[in-house]
Design a protein around this motif. Sequence first.
Motif, PDB file in Angstrom:
ATOM      1  N   MET A   1       0.852  -1.192   0.000  1.00 23.86           N
ATOM      2  CA  MET A   1       0.000   0.000   0.000  1.00 23.86           C
ATOM      3  C   MET A   1       0.889   1.244   0.000  1.00 23.86           C
ATOM      4  N   GLN A   2       0.910   1.958  -1.105  1.00 22.12           N
ATOM      5  CA  GLN A   2       1.758   3.134  -1.225  1.00 22.12           C
ATOM      6  C   GLN A   2       1.076   4.351  -0.638  1.00 22.12           C
ATOM      7  N   ILE A   3       1.813   5.074   0.212  1.00 24.71           N
ATOM      8  CA  ILE A   3       1.317   6.306   0.822  1.00 24.71           C
ATOM      9  C   ILE A   3       2.337   7.403   0.558  1.00 24.71           C
ATOM     10  N   LYS A   4       1.933   8.431  -0.168  1.00 23.86           N
ATOM     11  CA  LYS A   4       2.864   9.484  -0.542  1.00 23.86           C
ATOM     12  C   LYS A   4       3.009  10.517   0.573  1.00 23.86           C
ATOM     13  N   ILE A   5       4.246  10.862   0.859  1.00 22.83           N
ATOM     14  CA  ILE A   5       4.567  11.855   1.882  1.00 22.83           C
ATOM     15  C   ILE A   5       5.000  13.146   1.184  1.00 22.83           C
ATOM     16  N   THR A   6       4.409  14.257   1.589  1.00 19.16           N
ATOM     17  CA  THR A   6       4.757  15.539   0.966  1.00 19.16           C
ATOM     18  C   THR A   6       5.342  16.541   1.955  1.00 19.16           C
ATOM     19  N   ASP A   7       5.390  16.151   3.242  1.00 17.91           N
ATOM     20  CA  ASP A   7       5.861  17.069   4.275  1.00 17.91           C
ATOM     21  C   ASP A   7       6.700  16.286   5.288  1.00 17.91           C
ATOM     22  N   PHE A   8       7.865  16.787   5.614  1.00 20.06           N
ATOM     23  CA  PHE A   8       8.745  16.087   6.556  1.00 20.06           C
ATOM     24  C   PHE A   8       8.118  15.953   7.938  1.00 20.06           C
ATOM     25  N   SER A   9       7.185  16.826   8.259  1.00 24.58           N
ATOM     26  CA  SER A   9       6.529  16.771   9.573  1.00 24.58           C
ATOM     27  C   SER A   9       5.427  15.720   9.642  1.00 24.58           C
ATOM     28  N   ASP A  10       5.130  15.061   8.528  1.00 29.83           N
ATOM     29  CA  ASP A  10       4.096  14.021   8.506  1.00 29.83           C
ATOM     30  C   ASP A  10       4.391  12.991   9.594  1.00 29.83           C
ATOM     31  N   GLU A  53       9.969  -9.579  10.787  1.00 27.04           N
ATOM     32  CA  GLU A  53       8.679  -9.127  10.250  1.00 27.04           C
ATOM     33  C   GLU A  53       8.699  -7.633   9.938  1.00 27.04           C
ATOM     34  N   PRO A  54       8.448  -7.248   8.687  1.00 26.88           N
ATOM     35  CA  PRO A  54       8.397  -5.821   8.348  1.00 26.88           C
ATOM     36  C   PRO A  54       7.116  -5.170   8.850  1.00 26.88           C
ATOM     37  N   VAL A  55       7.204  -3.918   9.237  1.00 28.73           N
ATOM     38  CA  VAL A  55       6.041  -3.156   9.708  1.00 28.73           C
ATOM     39  C   VAL A  55       5.670  -2.074   8.697  1.00 28.73           C
ATOM     40  N   SER A  56       6.676  -1.438   8.118  1.00 35.27           N
ATOM     41  CA  SER A  56       6.456  -0.415   7.080  1.00 35.27           C
ATOM     42  C   SER A  56       7.762  -0.189   6.345  1.00 35.27           C
ATOM     43  N   MET A  57       7.665   0.527   5.205  1.00 36.62           N
ATOM     44  CA  MET A  57       8.857   0.872   4.430  1.00 36.62           C
ATOM     45  C   MET A  57       8.835   2.354   4.096  1.00 36.62           C
ATOM     46  N   LEU A  58      10.019   2.896   3.873  1.00 31.52           N
ATOM     47  CA  LEU A  58      10.160   4.270   3.388  1.00 31.52           C
ATOM     48  C   LEU A  58      11.085   4.226   2.186  1.00 31.52           C
ATOM     49  N   VAL A  59      10.579   4.698   1.046  1.00 31.39           N
ATOM     50  CA  VAL A  59      11.316   4.592  -0.212  1.00 31.39           C
ATOM     51  C   VAL A  59      11.307   5.936  -0.921  1.00 31.39           C
ATOM     52  N   GLU A  60      12.439   6.318  -1.467  1.00 30.29           N
ATOM     53  CA  GLU A  60      12.492   7.528  -2.284  1.00 30.29           C
ATOM     54  C   GLU A  60      11.609   7.342  -3.517  1.00 30.29           C
ATOM     55  N   VAL A  79       3.824   1.468   2.555  1.00 28.33           N
ATOM     56  CA  VAL A  79       5.078   1.857   1.897  1.00 28.33           C
ATOM     57  C   VAL A  79       5.015   3.358   1.677  1.00 28.33           C
ATOM     58  N   TYR A  80       5.741   4.085   2.494  1.00 28.21           N
ATOM     59  CA  TYR A  80       5.745   5.545   2.394  1.00 28.21           C
ATOM     60  C   TYR A  80       6.764   5.959   1.342  1.00 28.21           C
ATOM     61  N   THR A  81       6.343   6.826   0.442  1.00 28.62           N
ATOM     62  CA  THR A  81       7.256   7.339  -0.583  1.00 28.62           C
ATOM     63  C   THR A  81       7.297   8.854  -0.485  1.00 28.62           C
ATOM     64  N   ALA A  82       8.481   9.396  -0.720  1.00 28.54           N
ATOM     65  CA  ALA A  82       8.646  10.839  -0.620  1.00 28.54           C
ATOM     66  C   ALA A  82       9.717  11.294  -1.588  1.00 28.54           C
ATOM     67  N   PRO A  83       9.638  12.534  -2.049  1.00 30.59           N
ATOM     68  CA  PRO A  83      10.676  13.063  -2.945  1.00 30.59           C
ATOM     69  C   PRO A  83      11.994  13.227  -2.206  1.00 30.59           C
ATOM     70  N   LEU A  84      13.070  13.246  -2.969  1.00 39.56           N
ATOM     71  CA  LEU A  84      14.413  13.298  -2.408  1.00 39.56           C
ATOM     72  C   LEU A  84      14.614  14.450  -1.416  1.00 39.56           C
ATOM     73  N   PRO A  85      14.157  15.685  -1.691  1.00 40.66           N
ATOM     74  CA  PRO A  85      14.400  16.779  -0.737  1.00 40.66           C
ATOM     75  C   PRO A  85      13.858  16.495   0.664  1.00 40.66           C
ATOM     76  N   ILE A  86      12.761  15.751   0.756  1.00 41.58           N
ATOM     77  CA  ILE A  86      12.212  15.412   2.075  1.00 41.58           C
ATOM     78  C   ILE A  86      13.043  14.320   2.737  1.00 41.58           C
ATOM     79  N   ILE A  87      13.357  13.287   1.982  1.00 42.92           N
ATOM     80  CA  ILE A  87      14.084  12.156   2.571  1.00 42.92           C
ATOM     81  C   ILE A  87      15.516  12.531   2.917  1.00 42.92           C
TER      82      ILE A  87
END
Length: 267
Positions: A1-10, A53-60, A79-87
């Motif tokens: 399940m992909q979840i897009k992150i747009t803010d570092f404070s998320d 056991e995986p719980v979540s992922m963070l991927v550029e 699976v949290y995805t975020a643009p490079l400037p945030i990560i």
Amino acid sequence: MQIKITDFSDENLNVYARLNENELSHFYEPVKEGLFIAETPNVIVRALDAGYEPVSMLVEDNLYVTNLPLISRCGDVPVYTAPLPIIEKLTGYTLTRGVLCAMRRKTLPSAYDICSNARRIVILEDVMNPTNVGAMFRSAAALGMDAMLLTKGSSDPLYRRASRVSMGTVFQISWTFIDDIETVCRSLSFKTVAMALRPDSMSIDDEMLKKEPRLAVVLGTEGDGLRNETITKCDYTVMIPMMHGVDSLNVAAAGAVACWELGKRSR
């Protein structure tokens, strides 16, 4: 399940960005074991292979498609995805190859469980630097040692830097924490080898050591080395012959030499 992150404070980034290693390790207490963060695809794969056991992922963002096979292996987790400037705001991000995975810890086994059939083991006494701990795991795994034991003053092998430096070998060689080196080794019939600079030290290539059926190589913390009390209680004291006036090696380097030479009996 992909979840897009747009803010570092998320708040979804809290596990990756705002909880320290200690907070992660106690994340589910008192109900369950806590979490740790596996970094880089190679380390994550080895953790999965070891049954973590995986719980979540963070991927550029740009690496999402490339890592689909790995993402698939982690099953139905966020699976949290975020643009490079945030990560890039994540500490040490440049070393993660764009992929991180939060995973559940396991209940640690007893020293007896992992050493009952072992012939050559490594013991770390209060080695606090996670880089050195990770490097020692890599050497121990590569050079044929059967298990590793750590005193509780040592850095946790599942800390991000330790597991990354180990190249994931912390998931391949059995390990646990112990309270007392002498008690554990005596109960398991291991002869102990203190790596120390002492006038009465024997050479690391002494044939007597190779004849021992069960041997535990004991290494101490950075700088001070092993405690005097620990050295006194060990069966042997060993030093590595050196040249050009060099009197000692970094604990990880000394440990690699010890694993190679003293592990020969088990190969």
